[in-house]
Motif scaffolding. Sequence first.
Motif, PDB file in Angstrom:
ATOM      1  N   PHE A 252       0.806  -1.231   0.000  1.00 55.52           N
ATOM      2  CA  PHE A 252       0.000   0.000   0.000  1.00 55.52           C
ATOM      3  C   PHE A 252       0.835   1.275   0.000  1.00 55.52           C
ATOM      4  N   PRO A 253       1.831   1.386   0.879  1.00 52.75           N
ATOM      5  CA  PRO A 253       2.651   2.618   0.780  1.00 52.75           C
ATOM      6  C   PRO A 253       3.393   2.732  -0.544  1.00 52.75           C
ATOM      7  N   ALA A 254       3.822   1.583  -1.107  1.00 57.94           N
ATOM      8  CA  ALA A 254       4.525   1.629  -2.393  1.00 57.94           C
ATOM      9  C   ALA A 254       3.616   2.168  -3.481  1.00 57.94           C
ATOM     10  N   VAL A 255       2.361   1.683  -3.495  1.00 55.48           N
ATOM     11  CA  VAL A 255       1.399   2.158  -4.485  1.00 55.48           C
ATOM     12  C   VAL A 255       1.122   3.644  -4.268  1.00 55.48           C
ATOM     13  N   ALA A 256       1.041   4.060  -3.022  1.00 54.54           N
ATOM     14  CA  ALA A 256       0.787   5.475  -2.738  1.00 54.54           C
ATOM     15  C   ALA A 256       1.907   6.349  -3.303  1.00 54.54           C
ATOM     16  N   VAL A 257       3.160   5.960  -3.036  1.00 53.68           N
ATOM     17  CA  VAL A 257       4.296   6.739  -3.564  1.00 53.68           C
ATOM     18  C   VAL A 257       4.247   6.757  -5.079  1.00 53.68           C
ATOM     19  N   MET A 258       4.014   5.576  -5.660  1.00 55.88           N
ATOM     20  CA  MET A 258       3.992   5.472  -7.115  1.00 55.88           C
ATOM     21  C   MET A 258       2.921   6.382  -7.721  1.00 55.88           C
ATOM     22  N   LEU A 259       1.717   6.344  -7.152  1.00 57.33           N
ATOM     23  CA  LEU A 259       0.635   7.166  -7.693  1.00 57.33           C
ATOM     24  C   LEU A 259       0.940   8.655  -7.558  1.00 57.33           C
ATOM     25  N   ALA A 260       1.503   9.042  -6.412  1.00 62.55           N
ATOM     26  CA  ALA A 260       1.819  10.464  -6.224  1.00 62.55           C
ATOM     27  C   ALA A 260       2.857  10.914  -7.240  1.00 62.55           C
ATOM     28  N   VAL A 261       3.921  10.134  -7.381  1.00 62.75           N
ATOM     29  CA  VAL A 261       4.987  10.507  -8.328  1.00 62.75           C
ATOM     30  C   VAL A 261       4.456  10.539  -9.755  1.00 62.75           C
TER      31      VAL A 261
END
Lengths: 285, 262
Positions: A252-261
């Motif tokens: 979940f945090p990885a997806v969050a970072v990816m989506l933000a970037v």
Amino acid sequence: MSRRALSLTRIARHNWLAVAGLALVGGFVVCALFAPWLAPQDPAHIDLPARLQSPSWPHWCGTDELGRDILSRLIYGARISMLVGGSVVAVSLLLGMVVGSFAGYSGGRVDRVVNIIVMNAFLSFPGILIAIAFVAFRGPGIGNLIAALVLGGWVGYARLVRGQVLATREKEFVEAARGMGASGWRVVLRHITPNIIQPVIVQAAIGMAGAILAEATMSFLGLGVPPPTASWGSMLNDGRSHLLDAPHLVLFPAVAVMLAVLSFNFIGDALRDALDPRARMEVGL
Amino acid sequence: MALVELRNLTKVYPLTESLFGRGRGETRAVNNVSLDIFAGETLGLVGESGSGKSTLGRLAIRLLEPTSGTVWFDGHDLGSASAGELRRLRRHMQIIFQDPFGSLDPRFRVEDIIAEPLDIHEHLSRAARRRKVVELLHAVGLDDSILPRYPHEFSGGQRQRIGIARALALRPKFIVADEPVSALDVVVGAQIVNLLAKLQREFGLTYLFISHSMPVVRYLSTRIAVMYRGEIVEIGTTEQITESPAHPYTRSLLEATPEIVA
């Protein structure tokens, strides 16, 4: 400049990715602003009997190894990412514009010293290395983190602004202003800056992506915001030891970072495309 | 005493520059030029591209620093003037540029473009500022309706008129017109030249009129200076230069002028 103005409908029609990016960024900003009301639970609330639960009710994204609700930590993490990312870009941009404008407008020896010695010195180090060294020297904390990332990132803006100022300075309307007796301040603030702002805005949008990633990296390394503050990067770090048995801690945090970037990158690309092609050639893109 | 006196002006550009200083090689854009410009006259400065005439024009109003030599304006040595004094003197010497598309800030409205000299040197109320701008617009043959618009909405000729209105804002004594009609087509250019002649009479202006086109210079000037490779090769009244040119370069310039044979 009405002809070259950013037209939202034009962007939407040609670049749905940018619209998606804007929507996502909007979502992150809402999370950041309204975290206390949106988060279902206290992100620091430890509940050991409920640790390492998979996504289910009432923990939609599961719990981490201390039983803290991951969804709430994600929402509060958005606050850190937006705050740190936004501050780093704003301060780097300001510092870069001041130094770049000063060097570019002064020209001559001042420009040579600032550009070749100061700017190239900063450019020769990877930004993240400067940031790590700074935090190691000054200690953890959100202020130090922002300062560290600004130190590593301001030169990119300075270099862009300097190039733009050097080019714009030779334009006749700038000569005209000087011929009227305009002071250097007036020329830079009222004539040069408004005419170079577009590529700088593009750089800022893409810079947000970089800043968010940098913050996540620093927190992952343990050099970012100290616990128990939730940051996507520190969540990734905490989840490392449970990568195989509880992958949702990392997912979940990885997806969050990816989506933000990704969203900031899409927005930046769309902004660049929306610029007049002539302007694109001037910027060298 | 002349309004503008140029004495031994030289402008040298080095060919290479590095962190450690200048390299070898230089180009002399202007080479030891001395010139007088008298109040009320139009001195035409004619020469081919690269002769240094634009550089000389900019040196005359201190937009460029000379490598050596002095410029006297109205009895003041521009080189030794303080920053404040220079700023005050700038009110009286203005420039009109060749490129109507580059000389106006694309982000400024027409009203702000013309009023900028007023904003810098005077502190006028909004109403007074607007009145002055409208007056200037009428003087150059434009309508007040263009005030809130941007430069890109206008043609080259109109933009040049806006540039002229701007140059007149502070009622200068001396105007350097740097190839003001070279970027315009012949008909529009002729209108601008006629406008410049009219304004000279109305406002009591002195012109340094720079051009590569002999016919245009001939029409407007009382005296003509011929420039070649950074030096003035011949100077005299318009009649002298056009009817009995002394220097071979002047002769070749005149010969290159197309004549309409009746």
